[in-house]
Design an enzyme around this catalytic site. Structure first.
Site, PDB file in Angstrom:
ATOM      1  N   CYS B  81       0.817  -1.217   0.000  1.00 36.13           N
ATOM      2  CA  CYS B  81       0.000   0.000   0.000  1.00 36.13           C
ATOM      3  C   CYS B  81       0.850   1.267   0.000  1.00 36.13           C
ATOM      4  O   CYS B  81       0.318   2.358  -0.182  1.00 36.13           O
ATOM      5  CB  CYS B  81      -0.924   0.009   1.208  1.00 36.13           C
ATOM      6  SG  CYS B  81      -2.055  -1.385   1.221  1.00 36.13           S
ATOM      7  N   GLY B 116     -13.681  -8.277  -7.164  1.00 34.44           N
ATOM      8  CA  GLY B 116     -14.234  -8.053  -5.834  1.00 34.44           C
ATOM      9  C   GLY B 116     -13.582  -8.886  -4.741  1.00 34.44           C
ATOM     10  O   GLY B 116     -12.688  -9.687  -5.005  1.00 34.44           O
ATOM     11  N   CYS B 199     -14.848  -0.722   5.804  1.00 28.98           N
ATOM     12  CA  CYS B 199     -13.692  -1.165   5.022  1.00 28.98           C
ATOM     13  C   CYS B 199     -13.559  -0.249   3.804  1.00 28.98           C
ATOM     14  O   CYS B 199     -14.557   0.139   3.207  1.00 28.98           O
ATOM     15  CB  CYS B 199     -13.896  -2.593   4.516  1.00 28.98           C
ATOM     16  SG  CYS B 199     -14.366  -3.773   5.801  1.00 28.98           S
TER      17      CYS B 199
END
Lengths: 142, 380
Positions: B81, B116, B199
């Site tokens: 990230c 997803g 989330c």
């Protein structure tokens, strides 16, 4: 020539090599390592101690009792996991923390409660299976 | 002697779901917008740094090839990230060292290609192979934090309410509708105690930043923003117990970054922090010293971290609402903070902001609470 000797055998079990589990009279024990130079306990096994870079590591049976540091019930996971399932971190005596599936009713789980190791139940057809589980040892009031 | 570095241009595409658009075509519009903003031409740029976490091989070549810029040195950066912000750290060093005068940094990600669900993690990692997913890792931190500090699910949901309120003012955000505590808690469960709204959404995005030696910046930009500090830390491997309610890597990286900047938490006017899940934002208030340990909920509920408050956090909507296309996040945080310091943020402008902070941190490998943390401080 550098000797390359790692105890992890991905071909034998992509998720955790079988020599991490040892059958006992009480069921099953986890086998990690103890560094013979700095005393650090490691799970899973590795080829070198991250604490002191020693390669002098010996297999060590870990305590079967621990305390539940935290947990989560997982409702969204990639295949072949079948949801919901509960995972957590269990702290064992000897200063090692083990990631584990947690058995039992999630509603009864409490931070810091005692948990004990047991063999994993058989997985449903096609579903992923945990290599072992921890579950609460004492009845706790919800 | 290291040279000072400034941001002279920023660009990003609106974060969202673009399943039919390739990574290359997500990336170049952000790069072109950043170059237009900086007033530079491709031939002014000395090197390109492109962060991607899950974009596959050579994303920089794919993107900059579209713009006729391939041929320049292109360094592709993977750091989970923090990929985009790690690319920024490299770009900063490349100018500070004197090697280049102008470079471009990009963060880009296309998560819709995974159809997803939680972001895919490294299958070779033994916790991942045995069922660990990112929402559950943060959920375990959250549960322990709630246990130790008495935070409630309603209070965690308050982070989302603030986030959406900010994002409603940001046309580049993925989720722009306001919400309520009740709606947040009624959304479906993902990893107990996190419901869906707690989330960050999966989505696609790209953001780009043009960096320039500070002494040359005024040739290009009427309002350059100085990079006051650029810092990356990696996590410590820990086989034993660790305190998951204190993000050690962020505490350490923040201290080092504050020292590098010669600034402290009291100097920060606006911050974009890594709110991948609700509880994370709260823990980062404490890690950055915006409040004391265990007082994050009070800080949130006081309004201090909302627009108009003492230290607005995630005015863009943050990861929870702007979206979190992994590597694009670090670069997009910089786009937001730089534009805040330039006074260009319209209805979500933090009035008089002079000092801004960005923070992107990543993990998902066993033995590390987090694997990487990148923090930048900008000033005008």
């Amino acid at each position: 020539m550098i000797e390359f000797d790692t105890p992890l055998v991905p071909g034998a079990n992509a998720r955790l090599s079988p020599d991490h589990l040892r059958p006992t009279a009480a069921g099953v024990a986890l086998v990690g390592q103890r560094c013979q130079d700095c005393g650090r306990t490691l799970f899973p096994k590795t080829g070198i101690c991250p604490g002191c870079r020693s390669e002098n590591l010996a297999d060590a049976e870990l305590p079967a009792q621990g305390t539940l540091y935290s947990w989560s019930v997982v409702y969204a996971a990639p295949k072949p996991w079948r949801t919901p399932y509960t995972i957590g971190y269990v702290d064992l005596a000897g200063d090692v923390r083990v990631f584990s599936h947690i058995a039992g009713d999630p509603a009864t789980l409490r931070v810091g409660m005692p948990v004990a190791l047991s063999a994993a139940p058989e997985a449903d057809d096609g579903a992923a299976a945990a290599p072992f589980v921890f579950q609460p040892t004492a009845k706790e009031n919800a | 002697m290291m040279r000072e570095v400034a941001v002279i241009g920023t660009g990003m595409i609106r974060f969202g779901k673009y399943p039919d658009v390739s990574l290359a075509d997500l990336g170049w519009p952000a790069a072109r917008q950043a170059m237009d903003d900086a007033g530079v031409e491709p031939e002014d740029i000395g090197a390109l740094f492109c962060g991607t976490g899950l974009g596959g091989p050579m994303p920089g070549q794919r993107i900059f090839g579209r713009l006729g810029m391939a041929g320049l040195p292109i360094i592709n950066v993977e750091n989970a990230c923090s990929s985009g912000s790690s690319a920024l750290n490299l770009g900063h060093t490349a100018i500070a060292s004197g090697r280049y005068d102008i470079v471009m940094v990009m963060g880009v990600e296309k998560l819709t290609k995974f159809n997803g669900g939680p972001i895919p993690l490294e299958k070779e990692d033994w916790e991942v192979a045995n069922g660990l997913v990112m929402p559950a890792l943060y959920a375990m931190r959250a549960r322990r934090y709630m246990h130790e500090h008495g935070a409630t699910p309603e209070q965690l949901a308050g982070v989302v309410v603030k986030s959406r309120r900010h994002a409603a003012l940001n046309p580049d955000a993925q989720l722009r509708g306001e919400t309520t505590v009740e709606e947040v808690l009624a959304s479906r469960m993902i990893a107990d105690p996190f419901t869906l709204f707690q989330c960050c959404p999966t989505g696609d995005g790209a953001a780009a930043v043009v960096l320039c030696a500070a002494d040359l910046a005024s040739r290009y930009s009427p309002r350059p923003v100085k990079v006051q500090a650029s810092h990356v830390a990696s996590g410590h491997f820990e086989s034993g117990p660790r305190d998951m309610t204190v993000p050690e890597i962020t505490v350490r990286c923040a201290a080092e970054t504050y020292e590098e900047a010669g600034l402290g938490p009291e100097d920060i006017d606006v911050a974009e922090v890594h709110d991948a899940f609700t509880s994370a934002e709260l823990m980062y208030y404490e890690a950055f010293g915006f409040c004391r340990r265990g007082e994050a909920v009070q800080l949130l509920e006081s309004g201090a971290t909302s627009l108009g408050g003492r230290i607005p956090v995630n005015p863009s909507g943050g990861l929870l609402s702007k979206g979190h296309p992994v590597a694009a996040t670090g670069a997009a945080q910089v786009v937001e903070v730089v534009r805040q310091l330039q006074g260009r943020c319209g209805k979500r402008q933090v009035e008089g902001a002079k000092v801004g902070l960005t923070h992107a941190t990543g993990g998902g490998i066993s033995g590390f609470d987090h694997g990487v943390c990148a923090i930048h401080i900008f000033t005008v």
